[in-house]
Write a protein that holds these residues in place. Structure first.
Motif, PDB file in Angstrom:
ATOM      1  N   SER A   9       0.799  -1.225   0.000  1.00  0.00           N
ATOM      2  CA  SER A   9       0.000   0.000   0.000  1.00  0.00           C
ATOM      3  C   SER A   9       0.833   1.277   0.000  1.00  0.00           C
ATOM      4  N   GLY A  10       2.061   1.186   0.509  1.00  0.00           N
ATOM      5  CA  GLY A  10       2.881   2.397   0.635  1.00  0.00           C
ATOM      6  C   GLY A  10       2.449   3.285   1.775  1.00  0.00           C
ATOM      7  N   GLU A  11       1.521   2.800   2.588  1.00  0.00           N
ATOM      8  CA  GLU A  11       1.010   3.576   3.708  1.00  0.00           C
ATOM      9  C   GLU A  11       2.117   3.873   4.731  1.00  0.00           C
ATOM     10  N   LEU A  12       2.111   5.081   5.266  1.00  0.00           N
ATOM     11  CA  LEU A  12       3.089   5.536   6.256  1.00  0.00           C
ATOM     12  C   LEU A  12       4.522   5.540   5.720  1.00  0.00           C
ATOM     13  N   SER A  13       4.674   5.673   4.424  1.00  0.00           N
ATOM     14  CA  SER A  13       6.016   5.679   3.820  1.00  0.00           C
ATOM     15  C   SER A  13       6.834   6.830   4.372  1.00  0.00           C
ATOM     16  N   ASP A  14       8.107   6.560   4.687  1.00  0.00           N
ATOM     17  CA  ASP A  14       8.986   7.604   5.208  1.00  0.00           C
ATOM     18  C   ASP A  14      10.287   7.736   4.418  1.00  0.00           C
ATOM     19  N   ILE A  15      10.359   7.046   3.260  1.00  0.00           N
ATOM     20  CA  ILE A  15      11.531   7.182   2.393  1.00  0.00           C
ATOM     21  C   ILE A  15      11.117   6.908   0.956  1.00  0.00           C
ATOM     22  N   THR A  16      11.648   7.679   0.057  1.00  0.00           N
ATOM     23  CA  THR A  16      11.375   7.489  -1.370  1.00  0.00           C
ATOM     24  C   THR A  16      12.681   7.088  -2.056  1.00  0.00           C
ATOM     25  N   HIS A  22      11.805   6.050 -11.599  1.00  0.00           N
ATOM     26  CA  HIS A  22      10.626   5.444 -10.971  1.00  0.00           C
ATOM     27  C   HIS A  22      10.754   5.577  -9.455  1.00  0.00           C
ATOM     28  N   GLN A  23       9.690   6.043  -8.813  1.00  0.00           N
ATOM     29  CA  GLN A  23       9.716   6.279  -7.364  1.00  0.00           C
ATOM     30  C   GLN A  23       9.060   5.112  -6.612  1.00  0.00           C
ATOM     31  N   PHE A  24       9.765   4.648  -5.604  1.00  0.00           N
ATOM     32  CA  PHE A  24       9.245   3.611  -4.703  1.00  0.00           C
ATOM     33  C   PHE A  24       8.969   4.258  -3.343  1.00  0.00           C
ATOM     34  N   GLN A  25       7.714   4.189  -2.887  1.00  0.00           N
ATOM     35  CA  GLN A  25       7.351   4.710  -1.583  1.00  0.00           C
ATOM     36  C   GLN A  25       7.529   3.586  -0.561  1.00  0.00           C
ATOM     37  N   LEU A  26       8.607   3.690   0.233  1.00  0.00           N
ATOM     38  CA  LEU A  26       8.990   2.587   1.118  1.00  0.00           C
ATOM     39  C   LEU A  26       9.131   3.069   2.560  1.00  0.00           C
ATOM     40  N   HIS A  27       9.642   2.177   3.387  1.00  0.00           N
ATOM     41  CA  HIS A  27       9.795   2.456   4.817  1.00  0.00           C
ATOM     42  C   HIS A  27      11.236   2.162   5.223  1.00  0.00           C
ATOM     43  N   LYS A  28      11.799   2.999   6.039  1.00  0.00           N
ATOM     44  CA  LYS A  28      13.217   2.909   6.373  1.00  0.00           C
ATOM     45  C   LYS A  28      13.558   1.638   7.145  1.00  0.00           C
ATOM     46  N   ASP A  50      15.446  11.295   3.270  1.00  0.00           N
ATOM     47  CA  ASP A  50      14.174  10.660   2.931  1.00  0.00           C
ATOM     48  C   ASP A  50      14.016  10.444   1.429  1.00  0.00           C
ATOM     49  N   LEU A  51      14.978  10.912   0.636  1.00  0.00           N
ATOM     50  CA  LEU A  51      14.935  10.739  -0.819  1.00  0.00           C
ATOM     51  C   LEU A  51      16.288  10.194  -1.279  1.00  0.00           C
ATOM     52  N   VAL A  52      16.262   8.983  -1.839  1.00  0.00           N
ATOM     53  CA  VAL A  52      17.509   8.313  -2.251  1.00  0.00           C
ATOM     54  C   VAL A  52      17.429   7.977  -3.735  1.00  0.00           C
ATOM     55  N   HIS A  53      18.448   8.398  -4.494  1.00  0.00           N
ATOM     56  CA  HIS A  53      18.553   8.058  -5.919  1.00  0.00           C
ATOM     57  C   HIS A  53      19.597   6.949  -6.081  1.00  0.00           C
ATOM     58  N   LEU A  54      19.198   5.836  -6.643  1.00  0.00           N
ATOM     59  CA  LEU A  54      20.129   4.722  -6.905  1.00  0.00           C
ATOM     60  C   LEU A  54      20.515   4.745  -8.385  1.00  0.00           C
ATOM     61  N   LYS A  55      21.732   5.175  -8.673  1.00  0.00           N
ATOM     62  CA  LYS A  55      22.201   5.275 -10.047  1.00  0.00           C
ATOM     63  C   LYS A  55      22.800   3.940 -10.512  1.00  0.00           C
ATOM     64  N   ASP A  56      22.526   3.618 -11.734  1.00  0.00           N
ATOM     65  CA  ASP A  56      23.074   2.389 -12.360  1.00  0.00           C
ATOM     66  C   ASP A  56      22.777   1.166 -11.501  1.00  0.00           C
ATOM     67  N   PHE A  57      21.572   1.082 -11.033  1.00  0.00           N
ATOM     68  CA  PHE A  57      21.220  -0.059 -10.193  1.00  0.00           C
ATOM     69  C   PHE A  57      21.126  -1.327 -11.038  1.00  0.00           C
ATOM     70  N   PRO A  58      21.773  -2.425 -10.628  1.00  0.00           N
ATOM     71  CA  PRO A  58      21.762  -3.669 -11.423  1.00  0.00           C
ATOM     72  C   PRO A  58      20.343  -4.186 -11.660  1.00  0.00           C
ATOM     73  N   VAL A  61      14.530  -1.098 -12.480  1.00  0.00           N
ATOM     74  CA  VAL A  61      13.303  -1.037 -11.682  1.00  0.00           C
ATOM     75  C   VAL A  61      12.799  -2.426 -11.315  1.00  0.00           C
ATOM     76  N   ARG A  62      12.803  -3.321 -12.282  1.00  0.00           N
ATOM     77  CA  ARG A  62      12.235  -4.658 -12.060  1.00  0.00           C
ATOM     78  C   ARG A  62      12.964  -5.383 -10.930  1.00  0.00           C
ATOM     79  N   VAL A  63      14.287  -5.336 -10.925  1.00  0.00           N
ATOM     80  CA  VAL A  63      15.060  -6.048  -9.904  1.00  0.00           C
ATOM     81  C   VAL A  63      14.948  -5.352  -8.559  1.00  0.00           C
TER      82      VAL A  63
END
Length: 558
Positions: A9-16, A22-28, A50-58, A61-63
Motif C-alpha cells: 500500500s505504501g502507507e506511512l512511507s517515510d523514504i522514497t 521510478h519512485q518507490f514509496q517505502l519504509h526505512k 528521505d529521498l535516495v537516488h540509486l544510479k546504475d542499479f543492477p 526497476v524490475r530487480v
C-alpha cells in the motif's frame, strides 16, 4: 511485525527510493534491517535522507522491486534469468550478512552451476546472459567467471563422453543462446576454452556460430565497419590454427558470407578466410561462387593454387564454370573473361573445351566487339588443347579464324601420331613377354639335403646365367602332387606350383622368375588364412603329416 501490507500500500512511507526515474514509496526500517547501504545513510551527512537516488542499479526497476519485496520478508521468484541481477543488487546494497539476499542468491547460483553437469547447460547460459547489462560488478563478484568455467568444463567432457548431457553442451540450443552475450565476454570464454584444451572442433563450432550471428546482425542493424572488423578479428585470432580448426566445422555458405563481410570491413582476418576458402574451393556450389566478385574469386584461387594439396583440375573447373555462369547471366565482359581466365598457371588447364564454349557465348552477347578484343579473347584459348569434336564445331560455326583451327588440327595430328607410336611399343613389349612366357620350360628340381640334422629343401637355381627362366620345381610323394604352370599374377609373368592336397583346400605357391628370391604369398590351408615366406632355402619342420610343402604356423627366418 507484518510489513507486507505496508509494502503493497505504501502507507506511512517515510523514504522514497528513485530508480531510473521510478519512485518507490517505502519504509526505512525494513530497508535498514536488510541493507547496510541504507543503514549507512542514517550516519551520513546527506541533506535529505528521505529521498535516495540509486544510479546504475543492477537490473533496474524490475530487480529493485524484487529486492524491496525481500526486505519486507515477502517471497520472491529467483530464476536463472534474474539470479545474476539479484546477486549483483545484493552486492550493490550491501545485503551480505548471513542468510541475507547475497548468500541466498549465491546458493541458488551454485545449484544451477552444479546441476548443469547432469542436466543441461541452458540455465548456465541464461545466468551468463543475465550479466550482460550489469557492468563490471558481475565480473567483480565472479559470476561471469563461474559461468565461463562451467561451460568450458562441460565442453571438455563433451569430447570424452558420449552422453545426452555431453551432446547438449554443444547443441544448437546452447550455442544459439550464447550468441546474445557481448563479444568481449565471448572472447574471454573462447580464450579460456582454448587454454584449457577444449577440442578444436568444439571451438570451431562455438566460434562459427558467434561469427555468423555478427554477420547476420550487421545485415539487419549495421554498425560501423571499424567496430565489426575489431569484433571479427578478436574472435578469429584467438582460434588455434584457425584455418584447420574451422575447415571441418563451417559450411561453404558461412565462408562466403564471412569472406564478403571481411572484405567490406577490411578485417585483418580476411587472409585467414581467403586461405580457408581456397582449401574448401571444391566444396562450393556455383550459386555460392557467383556471389563473389571476380577479383575476390581470383584471390581465393591464388590461395588454392599455393596449397600443397592443390588439384589443378578442380581449380580449372571452378574458374571455367564461374565464367560460364557469368556468360549465362550475360554479365561477362571481355575484360573480366581475360582477367579471370588467365589467373591460373598456364599448364594447369589440360582441356580448353569449356573455355572455348564461353568465348562463343561472349561473342554472341558482346555486342559491337572490336577485332582487337576478339583476338585477345581467342588468344586465351589454347586450341591445341581442344578435343576433336570441339574443333569440328568451331569450324562449322565459323566464328573462329581458320588459322586457329588449322594450327590446332596439326597439333592434334602430332598428338595422335605420338599416341599411336606409344601403343605400338606397348603391343611389341606385350608380345615379347608373351613369347617369353611360352618359352619358360627350363626348370630346376629341388633336392633334399641335411643341414644340422634338419631336413632342408634347396631350391636355388642351378645357374644364374639365365635367372629369369630358372625357378624352383619341388616334387614330393603322395598325398601331394605339385604341378608347374605359367600364369599372369598381378599383370606379371610368374610360375605357379599348384598343390593338390587330399585333406583341406588347394594351396597355390607363386614363384617370381624376375627376382633372385621367391616371393612371399598368402595361402589357405584347412580353411584358415596363413602366411609364410619362401626364400632361396626353405626349411622343413618336423611334422607328423605326410605331405610337403609344410605350411608353418609362423614365419620362418632363413
Amino acid at each position: 511485525m507484518e510489513f507486507r501490507k505496508f509494502r503493497q500500500s505504501g502507507e506511512l512511507s517515510d523514504i522514497t527510493v528513485v530508480v531510473d526515474s521510478h519512485q518507490f514509496q517505502l519504509h526505512k526500517f525494513p530497508l535498514y534491517a536488510k541493507s547496510d547501504f541504507f543503514k549507512a545513510l542514517v550516519r551520513s551527512a546527506m541533506v535529505d535522507k528521505d529521498l535516495v537516488h540509486l544510479k546504475d542499479f543492477p537490473g533496474g526497476v524490475r530487480v529493485f522491486s524484487l529486492v524491496a519485496d525481500f526486505c519486507y520478508n515477502m517471497d520472491i521468484q529467483v530464476s536463472p534469468r534474474n539470479v545474476a541481477q539479484l546477486r549483483c543488487a545484493a552486492e550493490y546494497l550491501q545485503m551480505t550478512s548471513p542468510g541475507n539476499l547475497a548468500s541466498q542468491t549465491e546458493e541458488y547460483l551454485q545449484d544451477v552451476l552444479y546441476s548443469s553437469k547432469f542436466t543441461t547447460l541452458v540455465p548456465v547460459v541464461e545466468v551468463f546472459k543475465g550479466c550482460c547489462d550489469l557492468g563490471p560488478i558481475a565480473e567483480q563478484i565472479d559470476i561471469t567467471g563461474k559461468c565461463i568455467r562451467t561451460l568450458v568444463d562441460a565442453w571438455k567432457l563433451s569430447n570424452e563422453k558420449d552422453t545426452r548431457t555431453a551432446k547438449d553442451a554443444i547443441s544448437n540450443t546452447v550455442l544459439d543462446k550464447l550468441i546474445e552475450i557481448p563479444t568481449c565476454w565471448f572472447q574471454q570464454l573462447l580464450i579460456t576454452a582454448r587454454d584449457r584444451d577444449v577440442p578444436k572442433s568444439t571451438l570451431a563450432k562455438i566460434a562459427g556460430k558467434h561469427i555468423f550471428s555478427l554477420i547476420q546482425n550487421q545485415l539487419e542493424v549495421p554498425i560501423c565497419s571499424e567496430s565489426l572488423s575489431f569484433l571479427l578479428d578478436s574472435i578469429f585470432y584467438e582460434l588455434p590454427t584457425a584455418v584447420e580448426t574451422l575447415q571441418t566445422a563451417v559450411t561453404t555458405d558461412w565462408v562466403i558470407h564471412a569472406l564478403k563481410m571481411a572484405t567490406e570491413t577490411d578485417c585483418k582476418c580476411r587472409s585467414i578466410l581467403l586461405e580457408l576458402a581456397g582449401k574448401m574451393l571444391r566444396n562450393f556450389s556455383m550459386r555460392e561462387l557467383t556471389q563473389l566478385s571476380p577479383d575476390l574469386l581470383m584471390e581465393v584461387v591464388q590461395y588454392a593454387c599455393s596449397s600443397v594439396n592443390c588439384i589443378p583440375e578442380v581449380v580449372c573447373e571452378v574458374i571455367d564454370r564461374y565464367l560460364y555462369e557469368l556468360a549465362l547471366e550475360k554479365t561477362l565482359t571481355p575484360e573480366i573473361f581475360v582477367k579471370v581466365a588467365t589467373c591460373l598457371p598456364v599448364d594447369f588447364r589440360a582441356n580448353h573445351d569449356l573455355l572455348f564454349q564461353v568465348t562463343g557465348m561472349l561473342f554472341q552477347t558482346g555486342g559491337n566487339m572490336t577485332d582487337a578484343e576478339r583476338s585477345r579473347i581467342l588468344e586465351v584459348v589454347d586450341f591445341r588443347r581442344l578435343s576433336e569434336e570441339t574443333l569440328r564445331r568451331a569450324h562449322d560455326e565459323g566464328q573462329v579464324p581458320i588459322t586457329y583451327i588449322t594450327k590446332a588440327a596439326l597439333a592434334l595430328c602430332t598428338k595422335l601420331r605420338a599416341a599411336l607410336e606409344t601403343a605400338k611399343n606397348t603391343i611389341e613389349l606385350q608380345e615379347e613377354r608373351f613369347q617369353m612366357m611360352c618359352q619358360c620350360t627350363n626348370f630346376t628340381s629341388g633336392t633334399w639335403i641335411k643341414d644340422d640334422g634338419e631336413d632342408v629343401v634347396d631350391v636355388r637355381p642351378q645357374s644364374r646365367d639365365n635367372l629369369v627362366l630358372q625357378v624352383a620345381h619341388v616334387k614330393e610323394s603322395s598325398p601331394v602332387s605339385i604341378e608347374m604352370t605359367h600364369a599372369l599374377v598381378e599383370s606379371k609373368l610368374a610360375v605357379c606350383a599348384l598343390s593338390e592336397i587330399t585333406q583341406g583346400d588347394p594351396v597355390i605357391y607363386v614363384f617370381s622368375p624376375f627376382k633372385p628370391q621367391l616371393i612371399e604369398i598368402a595361402s589357405t590351408l584347412n580353411g584358415k588364412d596363413e602366411c609364410f615366406t619362401i626364400n632361396n632355402v626353405y626349411r622343413k619342420l618336423e611334422t607328423g603329416q605326410s605331405f610337403w610343402p609344410y605350411t608353418p604356423k609362423r614365419k620362418l627366418s632363413v
